[in-house]
Design a protein around this motif. Sequence first.
Motif, PDB file in Angstrom:
ATOM      1  N   THR A   1      38.024  34.219  39.826  1.00 34.22           N
ATOM      2  CA  THR A   1      37.098  35.339  39.754  1.00 34.22           C
ATOM      3  C   THR A   1      36.192  35.337  40.987  1.00 34.22           C
ATOM      4  O   THR A   1      35.545  34.336  41.290  1.00 34.22           O
ATOM      5  N   TYR A   2      36.138  36.454  41.667  1.00 35.26           N
ATOM      6  CA  TYR A   2      35.305  36.558  42.862  1.00 35.26           C
ATOM      7  C   TYR A   2      33.830  36.680  42.469  1.00 35.26           C
ATOM      8  O   TYR A   2      33.480  37.326  41.486  1.00 35.26           O
ATOM      9  N   HIS A   3      32.965  36.060  43.269  1.00 34.49           N
ATOM     10  CA  HIS A   3      31.521  36.120  43.045  1.00 34.49           C
ATOM     11  C   HIS A   3      30.941  37.416  43.584  1.00 34.49           C
ATOM     12  O   HIS A   3      31.426  37.980  44.566  1.00 34.49           O
ATOM     13  N   TYR A   4      29.869  37.856  42.926  1.00 35.48           N
ATOM     14  CA  TYR A   4      29.018  38.863  43.548  1.00 35.48           C
ATOM     15  C   TYR A   4      28.421  38.251  44.819  1.00 35.48           C
ATOM     16  O   TYR A   4      28.180  37.036  44.872  1.00 35.48           O
TER      17      TYR A   4
ATOM     18  N   ILE B   1      34.139  35.425  47.515  1.00 34.11           N
ATOM     19  CA  ILE B   1      33.076  36.400  47.300  1.00 34.11           C
ATOM     20  C   ILE B   1      33.622  37.798  47.569  1.00 34.11           C
ATOM     21  O   ILE B   1      34.308  38.030  48.559  1.00 34.11           O
ATOM     22  N   ASN B   2      33.295  38.721  46.676  1.00 34.23           N
ATOM     23  CA  ASN B   2      33.695  40.109  46.870  1.00 34.23           C
ATOM     24  C   ASN B   2      32.534  40.868  47.520  1.00 34.23           C
ATOM     25  O   ASN B   2      31.647  41.384  46.842  1.00 34.23           O
ATOM     26  N   PHE B   3      32.555  40.924  48.840  1.00 37.28           N
ATOM     27  CA  PHE B   3      31.473  41.583  49.570  1.00 37.28           C
ATOM     28  C   PHE B   3      31.534  43.105  49.414  1.00 37.28           C
ATOM     29  O   PHE B   3      30.566  43.799  49.708  1.00 37.28           O
ATOM     30  N   ASP B   4      32.680  43.594  48.950  1.00 36.29           N
ATOM     31  CA  ASP B   4      32.852  45.034  48.782  1.00 36.29           C
ATOM     32  C   ASP B   4      32.800  45.418  47.309  1.00 36.29           C
ATOM     33  O   ASP B   4      33.361  46.435  46.905  1.00 36.29           O
ATOM     34  N   TYR B   5      32.102  44.598  46.504  1.00 38.05           N
ATOM     35  CA  TYR B   5      32.099  44.816  45.054  1.00 38.05           C
ATOM     36  C   TYR B   5      31.560  46.189  44.668  1.00 38.05           C
ATOM     37  O   TYR B   5      32.009  46.779  43.667  1.00 38.05           O
ATOM     38  N   TRP B   6      30.587  46.718  45.439  1.00 36.32           N
ATOM     39  CA  TRP B   6      29.969  47.988  45.065  1.00 36.32           C
ATOM     40  C   TRP B   6      30.986  49.130  45.126  1.00 36.32           C
ATOM     41  O   TRP B   6      31.007  49.997  44.249  1.00 36.32           O
TER      42      TRP B   6
ATOM     43  N   VAL C   1      29.680  37.450  33.683  1.00 37.97           N
ATOM     44  CA  VAL C   1      30.969  37.980  34.133  1.00 37.97           C
ATOM     45  C   VAL C   1      30.989  39.472  33.822  1.00 37.97           C
ATOM     46  O   VAL C   1      30.714  39.881  32.692  1.00 37.97           O
ATOM     47  N   SER C   2      31.286  40.270  34.819  1.00 38.35           N
ATOM     48  CA  SER C   2      31.386  41.721  34.648  1.00 38.35           C
ATOM     49  C   SER C   2      32.850  42.124  34.802  1.00 38.35           C
ATOM     50  O   SER C   2      33.541  41.636  35.699  1.00 38.35           O
ATOM     51  N   ARG C   3      33.302  43.031  33.931  1.00 39.68           N
ATOM     52  CA  ARG C   3      34.698  43.458  34.003  1.00 39.68           C
ATOM     53  C   ARG C   3      34.831  44.948  33.705  1.00 39.68           C
ATOM     54  O   ARG C   3      33.977  45.560  33.058  1.00 39.68           O
ATOM     55  N   ASN C   4      35.910  45.502  34.199  1.00 41.14           N
ATOM     56  CA  ASN C   4      36.273  46.871  33.864  1.00 41.14           C
ATOM     57  C   ASN C   4      36.611  46.920  32.378  1.00 41.14           C
ATOM     58  O   ASN C   4      37.360  46.087  31.875  1.00 41.14           O
TER      59      ASN C   4
ATOM     60  N   HIS D   1      46.112  46.121  36.017  1.00 39.43           N
ATOM     61  CA  HIS D   1      47.231  45.261  36.380  1.00 39.43           C
ATOM     62  C   HIS D   1      46.736  43.920  36.900  1.00 39.43           C
ATOM     63  O   HIS D   1      45.657  43.836  37.506  1.00 39.43           O
ATOM     64  N   ARG D   2      47.528  42.898  36.680  1.00 39.35           N
ATOM     65  CA  ARG D   2      47.170  41.550  37.120  1.00 39.35           C
ATOM     66  C   ARG D   2      46.861  41.495  38.612  1.00 39.35           C
ATOM     67  O   ARG D   2      45.947  40.789  39.047  1.00 39.35           O
ATOM     68  N   ASP D   3      47.571  42.260  39.429  1.00 42.31           N
ATOM     69  CA  ASP D   3      47.367  42.226  40.876  1.00 42.31           C
ATOM     70  C   ASP D   3      46.034  42.839  41.298  1.00 42.31           C
ATOM     71  O   ASP D   3      45.598  42.652  42.437  1.00 42.31           O
ATOM     72  N   ASP D   4      45.397  43.591  40.389  1.00 40.25           N
ATOM     73  CA  ASP D   4      44.131  44.241  40.715  1.00 40.25           C
ATOM     74  C   ASP D   4      42.929  43.488  40.160  1.00 40.25           C
ATOM     75  O   ASP D   4      41.812  44.026  40.119  1.00 40.25           O
ATOM     76  N   PHE D   5      43.139  42.261  39.747  1.00 36.03           N
ATOM     77  CA  PHE D   5      42.095  41.468  39.097  1.00 36.03           C
ATOM     78  C   PHE D   5      40.810  41.383  39.933  1.00 36.03           C
ATOM     79  O   PHE D   5      39.704  41.591  39.428  1.00 36.03           O
ATOM     80  N   ALA D   6      40.950  41.098  41.219  1.00 38.93           N
ATOM     81  CA  ALA D   6      39.780  40.880  42.083  1.00 38.93           C
ATOM     82  C   ALA D   6      38.916  42.120  42.229  1.00 38.93           C
ATOM     83  O   ALA D   6      37.733  42.022  42.584  1.00 38.93           O
ATOM     84  N   HIS D   7      39.477  43.297  41.949  1.00 37.78           N
ATOM     85  CA  HIS D   7      38.718  44.543  42.075  1.00 37.78           C
ATOM     86  C   HIS D   7      38.138  44.998  40.735  1.00 37.78           C
ATOM     87  O   HIS D   7      37.482  46.049  40.674  1.00 37.78           O
ATOM     88  N   ASN D   8      38.370  44.218  39.691  1.00 41.56           N
ATOM     89  CA  ASN D   8      37.952  44.632  38.356  1.00 41.56           C
ATOM     90  C   ASN D   8      37.133  43.592  37.596  1.00 41.56           C
ATOM     91  O   ASN D   8      36.625  43.891  36.516  1.00 41.56           O
ATOM     92  N   VAL D   9      37.005  42.393  38.137  1.00 42.86           N
ATOM     93  CA  VAL D   9      36.239  41.325  37.482  1.00 42.86           C
ATOM     94  C   VAL D   9      35.363  40.633  38.526  1.00 42.86           C
ATOM     95  O   VAL D   9      35.849  40.272  39.604  1.00 42.86           O
ATOM     96  N   PHE D  10      34.081  40.457  38.205  1.00 45.41           N
ATOM     97  CA  PHE D  10      33.123  39.853  39.143  1.00 45.41           C
ATOM     98  C   PHE D  10      32.221  38.898  38.372  1.00 45.41           C
ATOM     99  O   PHE D  10      32.049  39.038  37.154  1.00 45.41           O
TER     100      PHE D  10
END
Length: 237
Positions: A9-12, A24-29, A184-187, A192-201
Amino acid sequence: MQSVKYGRTYHYPFSPGTTSDDRINFDYWSDLQQIKTVVHTEKLDGENNCLSKWGVFARSHAAPTTSPWTATLREFWQLVKNDLGDLEIFLENLYAVHSIRYQQLEHHFYVFAVREAGRWLSWEEVTFYAALLDLPTVPVIGIESTPVNRLLFEEKLLNITGTAGAFDPIDTATEQPCTLEGIVSRNAVAFHRDDFAHNVFKWVRKGHVKTNEHWTRNWKRAPLKNEGGNYVDFNNR
């Protein structure tokens, strides 16, 4: 391969509890702007376990776990394994005390995600399947629609991080009350499993792991709020 382990899980960017190997997901916003509903849950201080038709797995899915702190979970798995099908139930195993001792635990196992055939199910489906298995989900902190103000969003999360969370935590190093481990924040919908990093922080507090020895060396069973109730060891019922 029987199963794929839970993704990292990528960090905020404003999460202070990162280590050298964290991401870290620097593009989380930008990612959040694509999410209609966000679910914030409490990150609990336990072991990531997975129940599937193949067995009970710890963080690595190379082979089923045989650890002593999963003994009762493996007993439970024997009762439900034939009903799981392609479902993989991911839960926080709090049977053993780590860096936090929770004083108000009602259960040792809290579901936080369910995967089926490479797809992470919606939060509604997670709660549905957890209920079918008679397992609780991790505590929900809040649910919100797409955030519109980044500063207010970050301020709100940071205010939550100063609270104790749901289970009255004690820091095992100091034996003093402490704040929750993280968020933990999630959609809310499936993805899809491949989109995990863009949907969980996640946000994790700084210096969280304070135990001098790894917790597995001299581990202790976590006490429950109502010992002798419905959610204790099978052999103590």
